[in-house]
Scaffold this active site. Structure first.
Site, PDB file in Angstrom:
ATOM      1  N   SER A  88      33.037  20.761  40.818  1.00 41.83           N
ATOM      2  CA  SER A  88      34.064  21.231  39.895  1.00 41.83           C
ATOM      3  C   SER A  88      35.012  22.290  40.444  1.00 41.83           C
ATOM      4  O   SER A  88      36.007  22.618  39.797  1.00 41.83           O
ATOM      5  CB  SER A  88      33.410  21.762  38.614  1.00 41.83           C
ATOM      6  OG  SER A  88      32.833  20.701  37.889  1.00 41.83           O
ATOM      7  N   SER A 122      35.637  20.199  36.955  1.00 43.81           N
ATOM      8  CA  SER A 122      35.977  20.693  35.635  1.00 43.81           C
ATOM      9  C   SER A 122      36.939  21.886  35.658  1.00 43.81           C
ATOM     10  O   SER A 122      37.468  22.283  34.631  1.00 43.81           O
ATOM     11  CB  SER A 122      34.697  21.112  34.898  1.00 43.81           C
ATOM     12  OG  SER A 122      34.036  22.172  35.573  1.00 43.81           O
ATOM     13  N   LYS A 162      38.793  30.506  33.454  1.00 42.09           N
ATOM     14  CA  LYS A 162      38.302  29.191  33.052  1.00 42.09           C
ATOM     15  C   LYS A 162      37.747  29.257  31.628  1.00 42.09           C
ATOM     16  O   LYS A 162      37.015  30.191  31.295  1.00 42.09           O
ATOM     17  CB  LYS A 162      37.228  28.716  34.039  1.00 42.09           C
ATOM     18  CG  LYS A 162      36.751  27.293  33.795  1.00 42.09           C
ATOM     19  CD  LYS A 162      35.832  26.808  34.915  1.00 42.09           C
ATOM     20  CE  LYS A 162      35.364  25.379  34.656  1.00 42.09           C
ATOM     21  NZ  LYS A 162      34.533  24.838  35.759  1.00 42.09           N
TER      22      LYS A 162
END
Length: 469
Positions: A180, A156, A81
């Site tokens: 997320s 996210s 990420k």
């Protein structure tokens, strides 16, 4: 080369690597080819470095050939990420302010995955500073849903979920404050776990006692998710709040929890706490019928989450101001307006406001503890609506109810955040248009292994029909 494809399970890929049916380099080439095929349309993987990935895979092959002991993810290609620092690898946080940033050290979650033998290939796209559950930013643009590129992949950890669902990576990691890990898993049709606070320790941290954001795993199957959780979990001396169970305690094989007698509390809206799209509510209701048909004791029930909304919004604004207030001051006008507004909301908070939020959170924890006396799990929506158009920052309304801010449509996830309980998103149905819908399963704090075993039992039921019944 074996018959493996990028869509094979991570455990199948690891097993094939161990016995020499495929090399790490060949496996990297398979995934790089899939990325070349699908990423131009989906925009999930960013800062891709194919040559460095192939060199890393070749080194993994040499290590395996030497007879050295290797980790549980040895040779698997991995994209991290883009809010998690990877030493020597461009890490932008989705912000033009950090567009050329290259860290010197790994975040702890990256350190553990690399230590388990995974081969870095790139990063996965995020919203700016991971703010919001739709993945777009000024550096790389918008990540799109692998099932319908006109739709959002969530966020996210949207790039992670999209890359995983599209077979660009075999496993993925992310973080979750208001949903997320869970929201993009539901939107993309994969599995995403928000672990108990302390299950996956974080370092470095500006506030090691901050308990709304956690790291966690994503995978295409619950068994694969357990494999990654076994790498991420476990204590670390840099994180004194970490739970003490060793990571190996979460490793597969899983023993699915017997469904007969399982005490399931089912709620489509937590007693009116949020608006929900009828198709999403229908999938949750179908899940209740399927579980009841398998012998579970399903009752309509919801915990008392009074004060949870105010608690989450206060702590989130406080956290954003503490971590990004200096950035906003130094770069006015360079953050997206919704993020800047959330940071400014934190500026007006008083010590009394924050203290009240923690009192509310403490009361929530006690009420949840009492809720688990009568229930083993809670089942509810992950997201309040199916994937929405990718050209919107957030949905304007849900079933006729206006969504005023970019937080409003994620109450189904963030109300669970402040309970401190682990929650997992498991694919369960699809909309009439074929978009994935997951169900959110929650259990008591610390019950992460139990939760994955319940999820494995639910996963085994899903294939009965597209609607989950």
């Amino acid at each position: 080369m074996t018959g493996l494809t990028p869509d094979s399970t991570a455990r199948e890929q690891v097993a094939a690597l161990r016995v020499g049916e495929i090399s790490a380099r060949e496996l990297a080439e398979l995934h790089l080819a899939r990325i070349a095929e699908r990423n131009p349309q989906l925009n999930a993987v960013v800062s891709l470095d194919p040559q460095r990935a192939l060199d890393g895979a070749a080194a993994a092959d040499e290590q395996l050939a030497s007879g050295a002991e290797v980790g549980p993810l040895h040779g698997l290609p991995f994209a991290f990420k883009d809010t998690h620092a990877v030493a020597g690898w461009r890490t932008t946080y989705g912000s033009p302010i950090h567009a050329d940033h290259v860290p010197d050290t790994d975040d702890l979650i990256v350190e553990r995955i690399r230590g388990a033998g995974a081969v870095p290939i790139g990063k996965t796209n995020v919203p700016e500073f991971a703010a919001g559950s739709h993945t777009f930013n000024p550096v790389f643009g918008t990540t799109r849903n692998p099932h319908d590129p006109s739709r959002s992949a969530g966020g996210s950890s949207g790039g992670a979920a999209c890359a995983l669902a599209a077979g660009m990576v075999p496993l993925a990691e992310g973080s979750d404050m208001g949903g997320s890990l869970r929201n993009p898993a539901s939107f993309c049709g994969v599995v995403g776990l928000r672990p108990s606070w302390g299950r996956v320790p974080a370092w470095p941290s500006e506030n090691m006692w901050e308990a709304t954001a956690v790291g966690g795993p994503m995978a295409r199957t619950v068994g694969d998710l357990a494999l990654l959780l076994s790498v991420l979990a476990g204590p670390d001396p840099r994180a004194p709040h970490a739970l003490g169970d060793p990571g190996a305690a979460f490793a597969p094989p899983l023993r699915p929890v017997p469904l007969p007698g399982l005490r399931v509390a089912l709620s489509t809206d937590l007693d009116g706490a949020f608006a929900v799209d009828p198709e999403v509510a229908g999938v949750v209701e179908a899940a209740g019928r399927v579980l009841a048909g398998a012998g579970a004791r399903v009752t309509g029930a919801a915990p008392d989450l009074t004060g949870a909304d105010e608690c989450f919004r206060t702590l989130r604004a406080w956290h954003f101001q503490a971590t990004l207030g200096g950035t906003l001051a130094a770069h006015p006008g360079r953050l997206k307006p919704s993020l800047a507004a959330n940071i400014r909301a934190g500026e007006s908070l008083t010590g009394a406001d924050v203290a009240l939020a923690y009192r509310r959170r403490t009361a929530l924890a006690h009420r949840m503890r009492e809720f688990w006396y009568d229930h083993d799990v809670l089942v509810l929506p992950v997201s309040q609506l199916p994937p929405f158009p990718a050209d919107q920052e957030f949905p304007a309304e849900i079933d006729g109810t206006p969504m005023v801010s970019y937080l409003d449509w994620m109450r189904s996830a963030y109300l669970i955040t402040v309970t401190g309980c682990p929650a997992i998103s498991v694919p369960f149905g699809v909309t009439a248009g074929g978009l994935p819908v997951g169900i959110q399963i929650v259990t008591r704090h610390g019950g992460d292994r139990y939760l994955t075993e319940v999820a494995a039992a639910v996963e085994a039921l899903v294939g009965t029909s597209p609607a989950g019944e």
